[in-house]
Design a protein around this motif. Structure first.
Motif, PDB file in Angstrom:
ATOM      1  N   GLY A  71       0.802  -1.233   0.000  1.00 32.37           N
ATOM      2  CA  GLY A  71       0.000   0.000   0.000  1.00 32.37           C
ATOM      3  C   GLY A  71       0.827   1.272   0.000  1.00 32.37           C
ATOM      4  O   GLY A  71       0.668   2.124  -0.884  1.00 32.37           O
ATOM      5  N   PRO A  72       1.739   1.411   0.938  1.00 35.18           N
ATOM      6  CA  PRO A  72       2.500   2.659   1.018  1.00 35.18           C
ATOM      7  C   PRO A  72       3.445   2.879  -0.162  1.00 35.18           C
ATOM      8  O   PRO A  72       3.847   4.009  -0.435  1.00 35.18           O
ATOM      9  N   VAL A  73       3.791   1.794  -0.858  1.00 38.49           N
ATOM     10  CA  VAL A  73       4.752   1.924  -1.960  1.00 38.49           C
ATOM     11  C   VAL A  73       4.082   2.443  -3.219  1.00 38.49           C
ATOM     12  O   VAL A  73       4.683   3.169  -4.015  1.00 38.49           O
ATOM     13  N   LEU A  74       2.797   2.072  -3.384  1.00 43.94           N
ATOM     14  CA  LEU A  74       2.122   2.318  -4.658  1.00 43.94           C
ATOM     15  C   LEU A  74       2.152   3.784  -5.130  1.00 43.94           C
ATOM     16  O   LEU A  74       2.476   4.038  -6.291  1.00 43.94           O
ATOM     17  N   PRO A  75       1.841   4.750  -4.263  1.00 43.67           N
ATOM     18  CA  PRO A  75       1.848   6.130  -4.755  1.00 43.67           C
ATOM     19  C   PRO A  75       3.196   6.534  -5.334  1.00 43.67           C
ATOM     20  O   PRO A  75       3.262   7.190  -6.375  1.00 43.67           O
ATOM     21  N   PHE A  76       4.275   6.098  -4.677  1.00 40.96           N
ATOM     22  CA  PHE A  76       5.598   6.520  -5.131  1.00 40.96           C
ATOM     23  C   PHE A  76       6.010   5.785  -6.396  1.00 40.96           C
ATOM     24  O   PHE A  76       6.688   6.342  -7.256  1.00 40.96           O
ATOM     25  N   LEU A  77       5.537   4.541  -6.515  1.00 45.13           N
ATOM     26  CA  LEU A  77       5.762   3.803  -7.754  1.00 45.13           C
ATOM     27  C   LEU A  77       5.070   4.535  -8.907  1.00 45.13           C
ATOM     28  O   LEU A  77       5.637   4.755  -9.980  1.00 45.13           O
ATOM     29  N   LEU A  78       3.838   4.962  -8.641  1.00 47.05           N
ATOM     30  CA  LEU A  78       3.073   5.698  -9.638  1.00 47.05           C
ATOM     31  C   LEU A  78       3.801   6.981 -10.025  1.00 47.05           C
ATOM     32  O   LEU A  78       3.910   7.327 -11.205  1.00 47.05           O
ATOM     33  N   LEU A  79       4.342   7.664  -9.026  1.00 52.95           N
ATOM     34  CA  LEU A  79       5.064   8.923  -9.266  1.00 52.95           C
ATOM     35  C   LEU A  79       6.230   8.694 -10.219  1.00 52.95           C
ATOM     36  O   LEU A  79       6.405   9.401 -11.216  1.00 52.95           O
ATOM     37  N   VAL A  80       7.000   7.666  -9.918  1.00 47.56           N
ATOM     38  CA  VAL A  80       8.193   7.389 -10.723  1.00 47.56           C
ATOM     39  C   VAL A  80       7.786   7.028 -12.149  1.00 47.56           C
ATOM     40  O   VAL A  80       8.354   7.524 -13.126  1.00 47.56           O
ATOM     41  N   LEU A  81       6.739   6.198 -12.273  1.00 47.02           N
ATOM     42  CA  LEU A  81       6.300   5.786 -13.610  1.00 47.02           C
ATOM     43  C   LEU A  81       5.775   6.978 -14.402  1.00 47.02           C
ATOM     44  O   LEU A  81       6.071   7.143 -15.582  1.00 47.02           O
ATOM     45  N   ILE A  82       4.997   7.813 -13.732  1.00 48.43           N
ATOM     46  CA  ILE A  82       4.439   8.989 -14.417  1.00 48.43           C
ATOM     47  C   ILE A  82       5.563   9.899 -14.911  1.00 48.43           C
ATOM     48  O   ILE A  82       5.542  10.378 -16.042  1.00 48.43           O
ATOM     49  N   LEU A  83       6.556  10.105 -14.065  1.00 51.70           N
ATOM     50  CA  LEU A  83       7.635  11.016 -14.466  1.00 51.70           C
ATOM     51  C   LEU A  83       8.405  10.467 -15.657  1.00 51.70           C
ATOM     52  O   LEU A  83       8.909  11.222 -16.487  1.00 51.70           O
ATOM     53  N   ILE A  84       8.472   9.125 -15.755  1.00 53.11           N
ATOM     54  CA  ILE A  84       9.186   8.539 -16.890  1.00 53.11           C
ATOM     55  C   ILE A  84       8.324   8.584 -18.153  1.00 53.11           C
ATOM     56  O   ILE A  84       8.777   8.999 -19.212  1.00 53.11           O
ATOM     57  N   PHE A  85       7.063   8.164 -18.019  1.00 48.07           N
ATOM     58  CA  PHE A  85       6.264   7.941 -19.228  1.00 48.07           C
ATOM     59  C   PHE A  85       5.300   9.067 -19.573  1.00 48.07           C
ATOM     60  O   PHE A  85       4.820   9.167 -20.693  1.00 48.07           O
ATOM     61  N   ARG A  86       4.941   9.878 -18.606  1.00 47.40           N
ATOM     62  CA  ARG A  86       3.997  10.954 -18.902  1.00 47.40           C
ATOM     63  C   ARG A  86       4.300  12.154 -18.009  1.00 47.40           C
ATOM     64  O   ARG A  86       3.540  12.486 -17.091  1.00 47.40           O
TER      65      ARG A  86
END
Ligand SMILES: Nc1ncnc2c1ncn2[C@@H]1O[C@H](COP(=O)(O)OP(=O)(O)OP(=O)(O)O)[C@@H](O)[C@H]1O
Ligand SMILES: [Mg+2]
Lengths: 310, 235
Positions: free
Chosen positions: A285-300
């Motif tokens: 749970g706590p990891v997901l937002p930051f994973l999303l952040l990293v992915l967004i910064l790379i791909f969008r």
């Protein structure tokens, strides 16, 4: 099944709470051009002020006056602090908000002590309101939902349905032109900053009593709110709304899922005896937002709904 | 003798170390149309920005006898000085109507023009009243910015290169529109490069070169001054 329903309800409530913080942060970003590191500190102030006001009077007065007080402090910070620092550029502004965050935290520690204060849900709302599949949903959660929806509708009406809202939106994107049309842009900016801080304060009032009201609450909430704003698309209110709900739901659903990697990837031969296999979805749970952040910064990099890149 | 509506005396302005305005002097009488001509980069837009408070001015700027140099933009605007900048800063995501609403300074004190009157005068804008302003053509955007400024009832409007990048037919329409505005008694400082439109509607002409005014006279006199044109305008 009931865990899913609960996770959904809690996810929406948490999401709306995140929006209360991220809407102000994103508006303030459009105005300053930098992220305000101290934003979550105003959330913390809201909770502590509510604790004090509730102790002296009632929760209802705290609900009204704590956000107003936080908003006034925010407006003063803009007027006497940021506005002067602004002329020295973005880096100076960023450092200023950084320092301010620590300043507020230390002051809170001096005044309220280093440990959590006993800020509680008002007893009138402290009962199970509805039963879903045999489990109780506390009345206070429904109240939070109500306050958050009221804030959402209020903000929408202000920005989209009034002339003042039009002026605010225009001032955020074309400050010089709006000034040449005779509107007091510095006053508008101070008001926007104040409203943004008041919304964060309101979030603190309604959430401080179900989470914990202590001097570390700003540091805990801050990063998630940044994630929301970046994922949504910096400067975009719609984006902040979508990202708030997305992250609220993601986190709560993950926590609600009672399975381990071994259960899911068992067909690959993964057993719960191994280290990877014993990881549970809920612990992610706590990891997901930051994973999303990293992915967004790379791909969008412009975020889900933003127009400009960072 | 009436006093000038705008009187600029020894105006200097800088971008960092570069000294862009080097002592500009100009005067505009009430209701007068002035054309400010000059080659690219001589400082015409900077003159407008310094008067409007967007660039820090050094020198004296009197508007209706009151010093305005260094005042905040909204205070200058509220004294009755309108500005249509070079960039045609419309608010692209807002509708044409909303753009016009934002030109009103005080909703409780309606000005000379109502939004409906304004749309009646400009059928192109009426047609697109509820569309986002970002979809308008260049000429329509120019009309919209001028109308938006008119909603604030200015006594003097500074219009910076209104016809830049527009087709000849539209240029003529914009010229007519500025002449119409002038006929209602509003003074105009028109920054232009196209002599045709400037000489058609101006009462007086200023030519700027290297950050100062190098010529001032009537359009009739200006037409005879081939020397000024050769030295300061032709490329
Ligand atoms: N923001 C700025 N920073 C630094 N220099 C600038 C800036 N804006 C303009 N300048 C410089 O100042 C000078 C005057 O610019 P200005 O925009 O006033 O010219 P202008 O006469 O309006 O010409 P045009 O609009 O045709 O370019 C130019 O040399 C320009 O390069
Ligand atoms: Mg120019």
């Amino acid at each position: 099944m009931e865990t899913i329903v609960f996770a959904l309800v809690n996810g929406v409530i948490y999401g709306l709470l995140l929006f209360m913080l991220s809407s102000g942060l994103t508006l303030i970003f459009s105005m300053m051009g930098v992220l305000n590191f101290a934003h979550a500190s105003f959330y913390m102030l809201g909770a502590f002020f509510a604790y004090t006001i509730m102790g002296a009077t009632s929760f209802w007065l705290a609900l009204i006056f704590a956000p107003i007080l936080v908003g006034l402090i925010g407006a003063a910070v803009e007027r006497y602090g940021l506005r002067r620092v602004h002329v020295n550029g973005h880096v100076a502004e960023l450092l200023f908000t950084f320092g301010l965050a620590y300043l507020i935290e230390e002051i809170v520690k001096i005044v309220y002590g280093k440990t959590a204060v006993n800020y509680r849900v008002p007893s009138i709302l402290d009962f199970p309101a509805v039963q879903i599949y045999g489990a109780d949903l506390p009345a206070y959660r429904i109240f939070m939902l109500f306050v958050a929806m009221a804030m959402l509708i209020g903000l929408w009406l202000l920005l989209r349905r009034t002339r003042a809202g039009l002026i605010i939106q225009a001032a955020l994107s074309h400050p010089h032109m709006v000034g040449h049309l005779g509107h007091n842009v510095p006053l508008i900016f101070m008001t926007v900053f104040g409203i943004g801080c008041a919304l964060a304060g309101l979030a603190g009032v309604i959430a401080g009593n179900i989470f914990v009201t202590d001097p570390s609450m700003a540091v805990q909430m801050g990063p998630i709110v940044f994630v929301v704003v970046v994922v949504g698309g910096i400067g975009s209110l719609e984006g902040a709304f979508v990202a708030s709900l997305l992250i609220g739901l993601l986190q709560n659903l993950a926590v609600g899922i009672n399975a381990s990697f071994a259960d899911i990837f068992g067909f690959l031969g993964l057993t719960s005896a191994s280290e990877v296999g014993s990881i549970t979805v809920s612990s992610l749970g706590p990891v997901l937002p930051f994973l999303l952040l990293v992915l967004i910064l790379i791909f969008r990099p412009q975020g889900l709904m933003g127009e400009r890149e960072l | 003798m009436t006093e000038p509506m705008l009187k600029v005396t020894d105006l200097h302005a800088f971008y960092g170390k570069s000294h862009v305005l080097r002592g500009v002097n100009l005067e505009i009488m009430p209701g007068e149309v002035i054309a400010l001509l000059g080659r690219n980069g001589v400082g015409r837009s900077t003159t407008a920005k310094a008067i409007m408070g967007e660039v820090a001015p050094k020198g004296e700027i009197l508007f209706k006898g009151q010093p305005i140099a260094g005042l905040e933009s909204h205070k200058i605007a509220r004294l009755g000085l309108g500005y249509v900048p070079e960039a045609r800063d419309i608010f692209p995501t807002m509708t044409v109507r909303q753009n016009l609403i934002l030109g009103v300074k005080n909703m409780r004190k309606p000005g000379k023009h109502s939004i409906d009157q304004m749309l009646d005068m400009f059928p192109n804008l009426r047609e697109r009243a509820d569309n986002p302003a970002g979809v308008l053509s260049g000429g329509e955007k120019q009309m919209l910015t001028m109308c938006r400024t008119l909603m604030g009832d200015p006594d003097l409007i500074i219009i910076d290169e209104p016809t830049e990048g527009l087709a000849p037919k539209i240029v003529h329409r914009i010229g007519d529109m500025i002449a119409d505005i002038a006929r209602t008694g509003v003074a105009i400082l028109l920054i232009e490069q196209k002599l045709s439109i400037a000489l058609r509607i101006a009462h007086r002409v200023y030519v700027m070169g290297h950050g100062e005014i190098v010529y001032s006279g009537t359009p009739e006199d200006f037409r005879t001054r081939d020397d000024i044109r050769a030295e300061w305008l032709e490329v």
